[in-house]
Each structure stands twice: as C-alpha cells, then as structure tokens.
Scaffold this motif. Sequence first.
Motif, PDB file in Angstrom:
ATOM      1  N   LEU A 214       4.463 102.599  32.918  1.00 56.41           N
ATOM      2  CA  LEU A 214       5.002 101.319  33.416  1.00 56.41           C
ATOM      3  C   LEU A 214       6.437 101.210  32.923  1.00 56.41           C
ATOM      4  CD1 LEU A 214       2.598  98.324  32.805  1.00 56.41           C
ATOM      5  CD2 LEU A 214       3.495  99.186  34.964  1.00 56.41           C
ATOM      6  N   GLU A 215       7.359 101.387  33.796  1.00 57.02           N
ATOM      7  CA  GLU A 215       8.764 101.357  33.361  1.00 57.02           C
ATOM      8  C   GLU A 215       9.272  99.923  33.453  1.00 57.02           C
ATOM      9  OE1 GLU A 215      10.470 103.933  32.147  1.00 57.02           O
ATOM     10  OE2 GLU A 215       8.708 105.229  32.376  1.00 57.02           O
ATOM     11  N   LEU A 216       8.907  99.110  32.503  1.00 58.23           N
ATOM     12  CA  LEU A 216       9.350  97.719  32.544  1.00 58.23           C
ATOM     13  C   LEU A 216      10.733  97.596  31.909  1.00 58.23           C
ATOM     14  CD1 LEU A 216       6.075  95.880  31.481  1.00 58.23           C
ATOM     15  CD2 LEU A 216       7.007  96.147  33.778  1.00 58.23           C
ATOM     16  N   PRO A 217      11.570  96.732  32.474  1.00 55.16           N
ATOM     17  CA  PRO A 217      12.932  96.606  31.942  1.00 55.16           C
ATOM     18  C   PRO A 217      12.977  95.712  30.693  1.00 55.16           C
ATOM     19  CG  PRO A 217      12.670  95.204  33.868  1.00 55.16           C
ATOM     20  CD  PRO A 217      11.352  95.906  33.675  1.00 55.16           C
ATOM     21  N   LEU A 218      12.315  96.147  29.637  1.00 56.91           N
ATOM     22  CA  LEU A 218      12.274  95.353  28.404  1.00 56.91           C
ATOM     23  C   LEU A 218      13.406  95.779  27.486  1.00 56.91           C
ATOM     24  CD1 LEU A 218       8.446  95.475  27.668  1.00 56.91           C
ATOM     25  CD2 LEU A 218       9.750  93.817  29.019  1.00 56.91           C
ATOM     26  N   VAL A 219      14.015  94.787  26.851  1.00 53.08           N
ATOM     27  CA  VAL A 219      15.172  95.067  25.998  1.00 53.08           C
ATOM     28  C   VAL A 219      14.918  94.465  24.621  1.00 53.08           C
ATOM     29  CG1 VAL A 219      17.611  94.500  25.672  1.00 53.08           C
ATOM     30  CG2 VAL A 219      16.771  95.145  27.934  1.00 53.08           C
ATOM     31  N   VAL A 220      15.067  95.294  23.593  1.00 56.21           N
ATOM     32  CA  VAL A 220      14.900  94.802  22.224  1.00 56.21           C
ATOM     33  C   VAL A 220      16.269  94.393  21.685  1.00 56.21           C
ATOM     34  CG1 VAL A 220      14.197  95.430  19.876  1.00 56.21           C
ATOM     35  CG2 VAL A 220      12.873  96.244  21.856  1.00 56.21           C
ATOM     36  N   GLU A 221      16.321  93.163  21.183  1.00 60.98           N
ATOM     37  CA  GLU A 221      17.601  92.602  20.729  1.00 60.98           C
ATOM     38  C   GLU A 221      17.501  92.228  19.250  1.00 60.98           C
ATOM     39  OE1 GLU A 221      18.663  89.042  22.876  1.00 60.98           O
ATOM     40  OE2 GLU A 221      20.619  88.905  21.917  1.00 60.98           O
ATOM     41  N   ARG A 222      18.459  92.688  18.481  1.00 58.06           N
ATOM     42  CA  ARG A 222      18.501  92.366  17.042  1.00 58.06           C
ATOM     43  C   ARG A 222      19.087  90.980  16.846  1.00 58.06           C
ATOM     44  NH1 ARG A 222      22.652  92.371  13.420  1.00 58.06           N
ATOM     45  NH2 ARG A 222      22.341  93.178  11.314  1.00 58.06           N
ATOM     46  N   GLN A 223      18.386  90.160  16.068  1.00 60.76           N
ATOM     47  CA  GLN A 223      18.865  88.808  15.787  1.00 60.76           C
ATOM     48  C   GLN A 223      19.040  88.639  14.287  1.00 60.76           C
ATOM     49  OE1 GLN A 223      19.155  85.906  18.130  1.00 60.76           O
ATOM     50  NE2 GLN A 223      19.447  87.757  19.333  1.00 60.76           N
ATOM     51  N   ALA A 224      20.200  88.184  13.870  1.00 60.93           N
ATOM     52  CA  ALA A 224      20.400  87.860  12.448  1.00 60.93           C
ATOM     53  C   ALA A 224      20.191  86.361  12.266  1.00 60.93           C
ATOM     54  CB  ALA A 224      21.800  88.254  12.024  1.00 60.93           C
ATOM     55  N   VAL A 225      19.458  85.987  11.231  1.00 63.22           N
ATOM     56  CA  VAL A 225      19.285  84.565  10.922  1.00 63.22           C
ATOM     57  C   VAL A 225      19.717  84.322   9.477  1.00 63.22           C
ATOM     58  CG1 VAL A 225      17.382  84.248  12.556  1.00 63.22           C
ATOM     59  CG2 VAL A 225      16.871  84.752  10.211  1.00 63.22           C
ATOM     60  N   PHE A 226      20.163  83.102   9.217  1.00 65.84           N
ATOM     61  CA  PHE A 226      20.784  82.797   7.922  1.00 65.84           C
ATOM     62  C   PHE A 226      20.179  81.546   7.312  1.00 65.84           C
ATOM     63  CE2 PHE A 226      23.706  85.128  10.524  1.00 65.84           C
ATOM     64  CZ  PHE A 226      24.254  86.053   9.662  1.00 65.84           C
TER      65      PHE A 226
END
Length: 383
Positions: A214-226
Amino acid sequence: MTQQRNYEVIVVGLGAMGSATLFHLARRGVRALGIEQFGPGHTRGSSHGDSRIIRETYFEHPLYVPLVQRAHELWRELEDVSETPLMNITGGLMIGPPGGTVVLGTLRSAREHGLEHEILSPDEVSARFPAFRVAPDLVTVFDPRAGYLDPEACTRAHLAGAVAAGAETRFDERVLDWTANDDRVRVETDSGSYSAEKLVLSAGAWNSRLLHGLELPLVVERQAVFWFDVPSKSHLYEPTAFPIYAHEFKPATICYGFPLLPRGVKASVMHDGRICAEPQDVDREVAEDEVEPLRASLRPILPELAESSVRASTVCLFTNTPDHDFIIDFHPEHPQVLVSSPCSGHGFKFASAIGEAQADLLTTGKARFDLSPFRIDRPSLRQ
Ligand SMILES: Cc1cc2nc3c(=O)[nH]c(=O)nc-3n(C[C@H](O)[C@H](O)[C@H](O)COP(=O)(O)OP(=O)(O)OC[C@H]3O[C@@H](n4cnc5c(N)ncnc54)[C@H](O)[C@@H]3O)c2cc1C
C-alpha cells in the motif's frame, strides 16, 4: 523462541491508538495480544510529552466533533476504571484573524453542532486570563469544554485496563513482518511468531513499513516542543487561570500551548518541522535556535512567556496524510487487517474513541461513527 498461542486479534504498536484498541478489545472478551517495539512510556513515537490538547470545537472540520464528544466520555470512564486523573478541563482560547482557519473553523463546528462557546473581545480575554494579550484585530473564541490530557497516564491506563481484562502485552519486541491468508494472520517478530484471526497496524510513524504494497503518501514530520520557565507572576499560568490555546499567527499556521505543569509551561508551533525519511533517523537533539520561531509566534499573545528561558525540550513525531484526516480502514487486499493511525498531529484526544471504534469494527464490522472520511481509498490518498 516460537510462541504457540493463537489470538483473535494482534495489535502492533502500543502507543495511543494501539493501547486504546487493546483495552476495548479485551473488555469485549476478545483474546488479544499487543506487541510494542520499545518499553512502556517510551519517548520515540508520538504520544509522550506530558500534555495533549482536547477541545470540543474543532476548527479542522466539524466531522470530528461527535468523535471528540465520545472520546471525552470515554476518558472520564477510563479515569474511573483506573482511578487516575487523566483530563483537566481549563477551557480553550482559539485566537486568530476573523477570516482565518482557526476562528472560522471553530465557529463553524460550534454552530453546526450547537456547541457552547463565547466570542471574547481582547479586553475580556485579558480580564479573565491576565497572562494573555490579544491585538484588537484578532478574534478569540472561548471553548469551555477544552483542556488537556496526560498522554503517558492515558496510555498506561489503557494498557493496565487491557491486561486486567485479559489481554497480553509484549514490550521490547519488534514486529518484522506479517502475512495473511484467508482466515489467519501470521506475525513475525524479532523473538517469535504469532497467529491471529485479525491484525491491527497501529504503528504510528512506523506504519508505512508494515503496509505491504500500500503506497500511501504518509509523511513523518519532526516536531520540537518546549517547556518554558514560568514568568514572574506564576499564578497567572496555573491551570485555573490559563486555558489551553491555539493562535493562528500566520495564515493557517498555529502555535499552541498549555498552562503551567510540573515540567514548565509547554508550547510549540504546529507543522513547522523537518520531514524525515525514516523515524529511526530523526534528529532527537533540539538546537538552541529552534525555539526562535516559537518565541516570535508567542510574543503577540503571551509577551512575558515568549521571553522566558527554556527549561526542557523534546522531539515528537507527526505522521501526516495529505489532507490531515486520519486513516481508519481495512487493508484493501487483506480485509482482516485494520490500518489505524496517521493522525497528522491531532489524534491523541480521540484515542479513546478510536480504540472503541476499532474494537467495534473488528468484532461487529460496524462502528458507531461514520468512518468514511477516514477511508484508505479516498482520492487524497491516491498518489
Ligand atoms: C509534538 C506533538 C504534539 C501533539 N499535540 C497533540 C494535541 O495537543 N492533541 C492531540 O489530540 N494530538 C496531538 N498530537 C498527535 C497525537 O499525539 C498523535 O496523533 C497520537 O499520539 C498518535 O498515536 P499513535 O498510536 O498513532 O502513535 P504512537 O503513540 O507513536 O504509537 C505507535 C507505536 O507503535 C510502535 N511500533 C512501531 N513499529 C513497530 C513494530 N514494527 N513493532 C512493534 N511496535 C511498533 C511504536 O514504538 C509506538 O509505540 C501531537 C503529536 C505530537 C508529536
């Protein structure tokens, strides 16, 4: 070591969605196994960091309102079952330009669902919540049913409740692969193999690897929190005086935050992170200058907090779909495999209700909600 036991359902990944699903399956008497590659409460996925916003008004889309209302009920039930406080209702300030995504979307969801809300002038905001300053050209919608959840405690409570109801869990065990034939699913891990009638893939940022063709267009995004040190008048930042907030400081760009909790006053900017090819390659260090865009977004509404020193930071992962709506659907080629997650950075609040809905789907084929917006074959997921 080869495991012998057969299960009705195996849940891969015991973060927010997997732990909730395991809980609801076990409470229905389903023989279920949950497998997690790391230890309980780990900090490498999407469900750590002390707090997650829950709000009833939903600027992203009104379709989420019934789901969050059910989630709200289930979090309270889980508090009773676990005898643990999980959710604190502080109210929520949705702040932005009158024609912006946050204000228009919040009002639309409130009106479509008849939700309680107030429109506050800038003076009213400062009078009721003195840490906040709102410019005259911005609108604030107050959601009295908003607040925050303790994500680590929620996941722990779901897991403990699942085990108490008969589920089995395996931590520090990675699922390497799975195969499905007509009536069984076989799961191979780095220390054994298991078989079940059904499989749930709730592996968060790692889901893509397990989706088989299943070639789903999923994108992993890095989030910084403070977490900031509390400014001088600390009582203004206590949960009783400081609601959660979302501030649209640029078109469709939002910073959000929480009141003072033990680690400090937490804030972050949504969707300003770097895209990562693989979750294990994410840079887990937060550089000093990464806080500057957040300070700039806070200055117009929380001027003192914006200048406070940073006490702590962490990195967390979003798994985004192109339309930022979730995926909750069976694998098109394997109807015994349920694909769960991609929650695009706004899924935690729903985990209790998603867990229930997924348990319903797996046991009865139906859920109490219309899950068609979360189908795998919707046009925005076709590459
Ligand atoms: C910084 C940040 C802030 C957020 N703020 C909010 C908010 O305020 N409100 C809100 O509602 N939502 C928020 N979210 C989104 C929400 O936290 C996520 O949508 C939710 O936690 C996702 O849960 P999950 O179960 O899909 O993923 P996870 O909790 O990451 O669980 C996936 C699990 O699968 C395991 N796994 C992966 N691969 C394997 C394998 N091969 N074998 C075994 N185990 C495996 C992982 O180790 C992980 O534990 C935020 C997210 C982030 C990152």
